[in-house]
Design a protein around this motif. Structure first.
Motif, PDB file in Angstrom:
ATOM      1  N   ASP A 187     -11.842   4.508  -2.015  1.00 30.72           N
ATOM      2  CA  ASP A 187     -11.611   4.286  -3.438  1.00 30.72           C
ATOM      3  C   ASP A 187     -12.571   5.129  -4.285  1.00 30.72           C
ATOM      4  OD1 ASP A 187      -9.962   3.006  -5.266  1.00 30.72           O
ATOM      5  OD2 ASP A 187     -11.482   1.500  -5.701  1.00 30.72           O
ATOM      6  N   GLU A 188     -13.789   5.303  -3.792  1.00 33.53           N
ATOM      7  CA  GLU A 188     -14.768   6.123  -4.499  1.00 33.53           C
ATOM      8  C   GLU A 188     -14.339   7.582  -4.500  1.00 33.53           C
ATOM      9  OE1 GLU A 188     -19.325   7.541  -3.907  1.00 33.53           O
ATOM     10  OE2 GLU A 188     -18.887   5.440  -3.495  1.00 33.53           O
ATOM     11  N   GLN A 189     -13.720   8.021  -3.395  1.00 33.10           N
ATOM     12  CA  GLN A 189     -13.243   9.401  -3.313  1.00 33.10           C
ATOM     13  C   GLN A 189     -12.117   9.638  -4.321  1.00 33.10           C
ATOM     14  OE1 GLN A 189     -11.793  10.585   0.530  1.00 33.10           O
ATOM     15  NE2 GLN A 189     -11.705  12.731  -0.013  1.00 33.10           N
ATOM     16  N   ARG A 190     -11.191   8.664  -4.460  1.00 34.26           N
ATOM     17  CA  ARG A 190     -10.117   8.788  -5.453  1.00 34.26           C
ATOM     18  C   ARG A 190     -10.683   8.889  -6.857  1.00 34.26           C
ATOM     19  NH1 ARG A 190      -5.579   4.352  -4.007  1.00 34.26           N
ATOM     20  NH2 ARG A 190      -5.439   4.905  -1.831  1.00 34.26           N
ATOM     21  N   SER A 191     -11.687   8.068  -7.124  1.00 33.15           N
ATOM     22  CA  SER A 191     -12.315   8.071  -8.438  1.00 33.15           C
ATOM     23  C   SER A 191     -12.969   9.420  -8.721  1.00 33.15           C
ATOM     24  CB  SER A 191     -13.347   6.945  -8.519  1.00 33.15           C
ATOM     25  OG  SER A 191     -13.978   6.955  -9.771  1.00 33.15           O
ATOM     26  N   THR A 192     -13.622   9.980  -7.723  1.00 30.55           N
ATOM     27  CA  THR A 192     -14.268  11.282  -7.874  1.00 30.55           C
ATOM     28  C   THR A 192     -13.231  12.365  -8.143  1.00 30.55           C
ATOM     29  OG1 THR A 192     -16.011  10.590  -6.361  1.00 30.55           O
ATOM     30  CG2 THR A 192     -15.787  12.954  -6.757  1.00 30.55           C
ATOM     31  N   ILE A 193     -12.119  12.325  -7.420  1.00 30.46           N
ATOM     32  CA  ILE A 193     -11.048  13.312  -7.629  1.00 30.46           C
ATOM     33  C   ILE A 193     -10.460  13.159  -9.025  1.00 30.46           C
ATOM     34  CG2 ILE A 193      -8.742  14.039  -6.876  1.00 30.46           C
ATOM     35  CD1 ILE A 193      -9.629  13.268  -4.010  1.00 30.46           C
ATOM     36  N   ARG A 194     -10.230  11.930  -9.471  1.00 26.35           N
ATOM     37  CA  ARG A 194      -9.684  11.689 -10.814  1.00 26.35           C
ATOM     38  C   ARG A 194     -10.652  12.186 -11.884  1.00 26.35           C
ATOM     39  NH1 ARG A 194      -6.580   6.466 -12.319  1.00 26.35           N
ATOM     40  NH2 ARG A 194      -4.840   7.873 -12.149  1.00 26.35           N
ATOM     41  N   ILE A 195     -11.927  11.939 -11.702  1.00 22.52           N
ATOM     42  CA  ILE A 195     -12.931  12.413 -12.665  1.00 22.52           C
ATOM     43  C   ILE A 195     -12.922  13.936 -12.721  1.00 22.52           C
ATOM     44  CG2 ILE A 195     -15.430  12.604 -13.075  1.00 22.52           C
ATOM     45  CD1 ILE A 195     -15.620   9.686 -11.976  1.00 22.52           C
ATOM     46  N   TYR A 196     -12.857  14.578 -11.571  1.00 20.44           N
ATOM     47  CA  TYR A 196     -12.832  16.038 -11.513  1.00 20.44           C
ATOM     48  C   TYR A 196     -11.575  16.593 -12.198  1.00 20.44           C
ATOM     49  CZ  TYR A 196     -13.131  20.780  -9.721  1.00 20.44           C
ATOM     50  OH  TYR A 196     -13.193  22.150  -9.628  1.00 20.44           O
ATOM     51  N   CYS A 197     -10.418  15.977 -11.924  1.00 21.65           N
ATOM     52  CA  CYS A 197      -9.172  16.429 -12.555  1.00 21.65           C
ATOM     53  C   CYS A 197      -9.219  16.195 -14.069  1.00 21.65           C
ATOM     54  CB  CYS A 197      -7.974  15.713 -11.930  1.00 21.65           C
ATOM     55  SG  CYS A 197      -7.599  16.280 -10.267  1.00 21.65           S
ATOM     56  N   SER A 198      -9.771  15.081 -14.498  1.00 14.34           N
ATOM     57  CA  SER A 198      -9.918  14.813 -15.935  1.00 14.34           C
ATOM     58  C   SER A 198     -10.824  15.856 -16.588  1.00 14.34           C
ATOM     59  CB  SER A 198     -10.490  13.414 -16.166  1.00 14.34           C
ATOM     60  OG  SER A 198      -9.581  12.435 -15.749  1.00 14.34           O
ATOM     61  N   TYR A 199     -11.881  16.207 -15.881  1.00 16.49           N
ATOM     62  CA  TYR A 199     -12.791  17.233 -16.382  1.00 16.49           C
ATOM     63  C   TYR A 199     -12.045  18.552 -16.591  1.00 16.49           C
ATOM     64  CZ  TYR A 199     -16.568  20.663 -16.444  1.00 16.49           C
ATOM     65  OH  TYR A 199     -17.393  21.692 -16.777  1.00 16.49           O
ATOM     66  N   ILE A 200     -11.223  18.935 -15.623  1.00 14.83           N
ATOM     67  CA  ILE A 200     -10.452  20.184 -15.717  1.00 14.83           C
ATOM     68  C   ILE A 200      -9.503  20.140 -16.907  1.00 14.83           C
ATOM     69  CG2 ILE A 200      -8.666  21.600 -14.594  1.00 14.83           C
ATOM     70  CD1 ILE A 200      -9.960  20.806 -11.906  1.00 14.83           C
ATOM     71  N   VAL A 201      -8.750  19.039 -17.022  1.00  6.90           N
ATOM     72  CA  VAL A 201      -7.743  18.898 -18.081  1.00  6.90           C
ATOM     73  C   VAL A 201      -8.392  18.921 -19.471  1.00  6.90           C
ATOM     74  CG1 VAL A 201      -6.074  17.279 -19.077  1.00  6.90           C
ATOM     75  CG2 VAL A 201      -6.060  17.725 -16.633  1.00  6.90           C
ATOM     76  N   ASN A 202      -9.598  18.412 -19.588  1.00  6.50           N
ATOM     77  CA  ASN A 202     -10.262  18.318 -20.886  1.00  6.50           C
ATOM     78  C   ASN A 202     -11.046  19.570 -21.272  1.00  6.50           C
ATOM     79  OD1 ASN A 202      -9.413  15.699 -21.706  1.00  6.50           O
ATOM     80  ND2 ASN A 202     -10.755  14.854 -20.137  1.00  6.50           N
ATOM     81  N   GLN A 203     -11.035  20.587 -20.438  1.00  8.07           N
ATOM     82  CA  GLN A 203     -11.700  21.844 -20.778  1.00  8.07           C
ATOM     83  C   GLN A 203     -10.914  22.543 -21.890  1.00  8.07           C
ATOM     84  OE1 GLN A 203     -14.735  23.029 -19.484  1.00  8.07           O
ATOM     85  NE2 GLN A 203     -14.652  20.896 -18.848  1.00  8.07           N
ATOM     86  N   ALA A 204     -11.631  23.141 -22.826  1.00  7.82           N
ATOM     87  CA  ALA A 204     -10.981  23.832 -23.947  1.00  7.82           C
ATOM     88  C   ALA A 204     -10.091  24.971 -23.469  1.00  7.82           C
ATOM     89  CB  ALA A 204     -12.042  24.358 -24.914  1.00  7.82           C
TER      90      ALA A 204
END
Length: 130
Positions: A1-18
């Motif tokens: 579950d922690e790995q999924r959370s890390t992947i989601r955080i990373y993907c959110s970071y990518i999507v939120n880049q200008a």
């Protein structure tokens, strides 16, 4: 579950880049240029190059869709009508590539469907322009 959370955080970071949205728009425009280069009087070497580029663009579109799906979650991703249209266009694009490399691609009616699928990719640009 922690790995999924890390992947989601990373993907959110990518999507939120200008730079994320302008890069996606540039890829869509590049794909439309490649689609427009496809014509009847084309040499075999050009066909190979354009088909290769189509596959590269499709891989990028699938990756973009997966990043967005992970970042937003399935429910939130599909609650946006543009994402739903984008998803349908990407699935149809994958089907188009599968049809292109299948024995069915010699059938005239199938070629018409392939052209329709390619043209629908222009709608990705409309959805991303919001």
């Amino acid at each position: 579950d922690e790995q999924r959370s890390t992947i989601r955080i990373y993907c959110s970071y990518i999507v939120n880049q200008a730079s994320y949205k302008p890069i996606v728009l540039a890829v869509i425009v590049g794909n439309l240029v490649v689609i427009c280069l496809n014509r009847l009087d084309i040499e075999q070497a050009e066909i190979y190059t354009l088909d290769l580029l189509e596959c590269v663009f499709m891989i990028i579109f699938v990756a973009e869709m997966l990043i967005n799906l992970i970042a937003f979650g399935i429910r939130n991703y599909f609650s946006d009508k543009y994402n739903l249209v984008d998803f349908i266009i990407i699935v149809l694009g994958v089907v188009e590539i599968a049809l292109t490399y299948s024995p069915l691609s010699e059938d005239y009616s199938t070629r018409g469907i392939i052209v329709i699928f390619r043209t629908m990719r222009a709608f990705k640009l409309v959805g991303k322009w919001k």
